[in-house]
Design a protein around this motif. Structure first.
Motif, short mmCIF file in Angstrom:
data_model
loop_
_atom_site.label_atom_id
_atom_site.label_comp_id
_atom_site.label_asym_id
_atom_site.label_seq_id
_atom_site.Cartn_x
_atom_site.Cartn_y
_atom_site.Cartn_z
N MET A 1 0.84 -1.19 0.00
CA MET A 1 0.00 0.00 0.00
C MET A 1 0.88 1.24 0.00
O MET A 1 1.82 1.34 0.79
CB MET A 1 -0.91 -0.01 1.23
N HIS A 2 0.56 2.18 -0.86
CA HIS A 2 1.36 3.40 -0.92
C HIS A 2 0.91 4.38 0.14
O HIS A 2 -0.26 4.40 0.56
CB HIS A 2 1.25 4.05 -2.30
N THR A 5 -2.41 6.50 -0.05
CA THR A 5 -3.72 5.86 -0.01
C THR A 5 -4.28 5.84 1.40
O THR A 5 -5.44 5.48 1.61
CB THR A 5 -3.62 4.42 -0.52
N ASN A 222 2.82 2.74 -9.33
CA ASN A 222 1.74 3.04 -8.38
C ASN A 222 0.39 3.07 -9.09
O ASN A 222 -0.41 3.99 -8.88
CB ASN A 222 2.00 4.38 -7.70
N LEU A 223 0.14 2.08 -9.92
CA LEU A 223 -1.09 2.06 -10.72
C LEU A 223 -2.36 2.01 -9.88
O LEU A 223 -3.41 2.48 -10.30
CB LEU A 223 -1.06 0.87 -11.69
N LYS A 224 -2.28 1.44 -8.69
CA LYS A 224 -3.47 1.29 -7.85
C LYS A 224 -3.79 2.56 -7.06
O LYS A 224 -4.86 2.67 -6.47
CB LYS A 224 -3.28 0.13 -6.88
N ASP A 225 -2.86 3.49 -7.03
CA ASP A 225 -3.03 4.71 -6.25
C ASP A 225 -3.51 5.83 -7.18
O ASP A 225 -2.71 6.48 -7.85
CB ASP A 225 -1.71 5.07 -5.57
N LYS A 226 -4.81 6.08 -7.22
CA LYS A 226 -5.38 7.05 -8.16
C LYS A 226 -4.93 8.47 -7.86
O LYS A 226 -4.68 9.26 -8.79
CB LYS A 226 -6.91 6.96 -8.12
N TYR A 228 -2.12 9.41 -6.49
CA TYR A 228 -0.72 9.51 -6.89
C TYR A 228 -0.62 9.62 -8.41
O TYR A 228 0.14 10.43 -8.94
CB TYR A 228 0.04 8.29 -6.39
#
Length: 486
Positions: A1-2, A5, A222-226, A228
């Motif tokens: 997890m970044h 998020t 960081n594709l899952k962190d919109k 970012y």
């Protein structure tokens, strides 16, 4: 997890925890540290001034002759463009502006460059301190930067590399807080400053023209962190638009030349021993002329234009890569290794060897090589070997991506030269050393034996390359390398 998020309170706590990974306990008070930094920066400024006062060779250094000529043309009222072919003449306008204020010789301009060099050291110091919150790490940064002779000598050179290092250090100072920031207003301000710095740097060097590639890589990691993704997309778009459609190197260049010739020298064996930017040996000259004649005959050409030369050079590059891919790969490895090789950087050597306090060539070489090799060895010892660890650490991720980007730019994209390496040492090697100095100290513990063996192997490989390069310099190609001391 970044980190971005998480909820704000948890995010702040995690950011503090990440900072504590770098920080160390220190008894140094802020006041004493400020005094120390002031004294060491003053020492750096004085060293730069002394090197300038000792210098007797100016037009013989790199592209300095062309820059000097452009400066005197501007003084005589002639029209001068900020760019001409491969050359960036922007420092000419800075020097002219300083001349209009103070008059006299170029003394004031070179004093300005000494100040610019000193400010750059401070920017790198602030960047490392902002990341680590450690006076010790920040002090290591300053001490290594001041000890690095090749960098101090740049203040006496009338061309663009000093500006390149300044803008990249300013970029580093801004990109880390931009990466960590969560407040929209502050993100916008930092993004605007970053775009301004990146675009302004394009008037002095090409170094940050393709920096959006780093932003894209960060986004891919960081594709899952919109949030970012949105933040770096908002930064990437204006940078791309400016560089693709308002690139000053193309807009204000009276004789614009693309990248084909640069690629030609960097991706064929014609230049020097391969990967250099000049035809030096008779066999390469003969081959080049023969291949060019064959190309002209094949295409029914009687005169060579820039466009036809581009086609010829593209054909040679593609032909070399297709027919001998193994040699092309070895050439790229050689360019990187020789960029950080044992041969003293020519410009700095020339300034020391032919200065007012004339030094023996061995002494001049040692003054250049001891600080440089010490920093390089320390970098290898402090290097992070775990890709997973680098990717998981938001700050190291940016620093290592920038380092790879710069090394690719100076050693892989086109031809290599030793004089291109100061930007890597100041903006990448030294910050990594400062961030990881505690890890370096603990490297000799039993639990770190595997890492020590790997890094020792890397150092031995580098020493083997240096040994072979020394053999080339002293025996095989002695006439070429010792021409400067004759």
């Amino acid at each position: 997890m970044h980190i971005t998020t998480l909820k704000p309170k948890k995010r702040q706590l995690l950011m503090k925890t990440e900072t504590l990974k770098y920080s160390d306990k220190t008894s140094v008070s802020p006041a004493r540290n400020k005094l120390f930094i002031f004294l060491i920066l003053s020492a750096h400024f004085l060293i730069c001034v002394l090197f300038y006062l000792n210098t007797t060779t100016f037009t013989e250094i790199s592209e300095s002759a062309s820059v000097f000529n452009a400066y005197y043309c501007l003084l005589n009222g002639e029209k001068v463009y900020p760019f001409f072919a491969y050359w960036f003449f922007t420092p000419v306008f800075v020097a002219y502006f300083i001349h209009m204020i103070f008059g006299g010789t170029l003394l004031y301009y070179f004093i300005f460059q000494c100040l610019l060099s000193t400010v750059t050291v401070y920017l790198i110091y602030r960047t490392v301190f902002n990341i680590t919150k450690s006076y010790r790490s920040a002090r290591i940064t300053v001490l290594l930067s001041v000890a690095y002779t090749e960098y101090a000598l740049l203040s006496s050179v009338f061309y663009n590399q000093l500006y390149e290092i300044f803008f990249i250090s300013l970029f580093l100072l801004l990109i880390f807080p931009f990466n960590d920031e969560t407040v929209t207003g502050k993100i916008t301000r930092l993004a605007a400053m970053l775009v301004f710095v990146i675009y302004l740097s394009a008037y002095f060097r090409k170094s940050l023209m393709f920096v959006y590639l780093i932003f894209f890589t960060l986004m891919m990691l960081n594709l899952k962190d919109k949030k970012y993704l949105l933040k770096f997309a908002a930064l990437s778009v204006p940078v791309m638009i400016l560089m693709l459609f308002f690139n000053p190197y193309k807009m204000f260049n009276s004789n614009y030349i693309g990248n084909t010739e640069t690629l030609f020298w960097g991706h064929t064996m014609y230049g020097g021993h391969g990967g250099e930017a000049a035809l030096l040996f008779p066999e390469n000259i003969e081959k080049y002329n023969r291949r060019l004649k064959e190309f002209m005959d094949k295409n029914n050409l009687t005169d060579i234009t820039r466009e036809s030369m581009d086609e010829f050079e593209k054909e040679e590059i593609i032909g070399f890569i297709k027919s001998e891919p193994h040699r092309w790969i070895l050439l790229q490895a050689r360019k990187v290794l020789y960029t950080f090789g044992v041969v003293p950087e020519r410009d700095g050597f020339l300034m020391l060897y032919k200065g007012k306090a004339s030094l023996h060539w061995i002494v001049a070489s040692l003054i250049l090589q001891i600080p440089y090799t010490s920093i390089l060895m320390l970098f290898i010892l402090s290097l992070d070997l775990s890709i997973k660890e680098i990717i998981s650490d938001s700050r190291k991720r940016i620093l290592y991506l920038l380092g790879i980007y710069i090394i690719a730019g100076i050693a892989l994209f086109g031809p290599y030269q030793e004089r291109y390496r100061p930007v890597v040492l100041i903006c990448f090697f030294i910050p990594v050393i400062a961030l990881n100095y505690q890890k370096t100290i603990s490297l000799f513990r039993k639990e770190n034996r595997k890492e020590l063996i790997i890094k020792t192997a890397l150092i031995l490989l580098l020493l083997a390359v240096w040994l072979y390069q020394t053999y080339e310099v002293l025996i095989v190609y002695r006439d070429r390398y010792f021409k400067i001391v004759q």
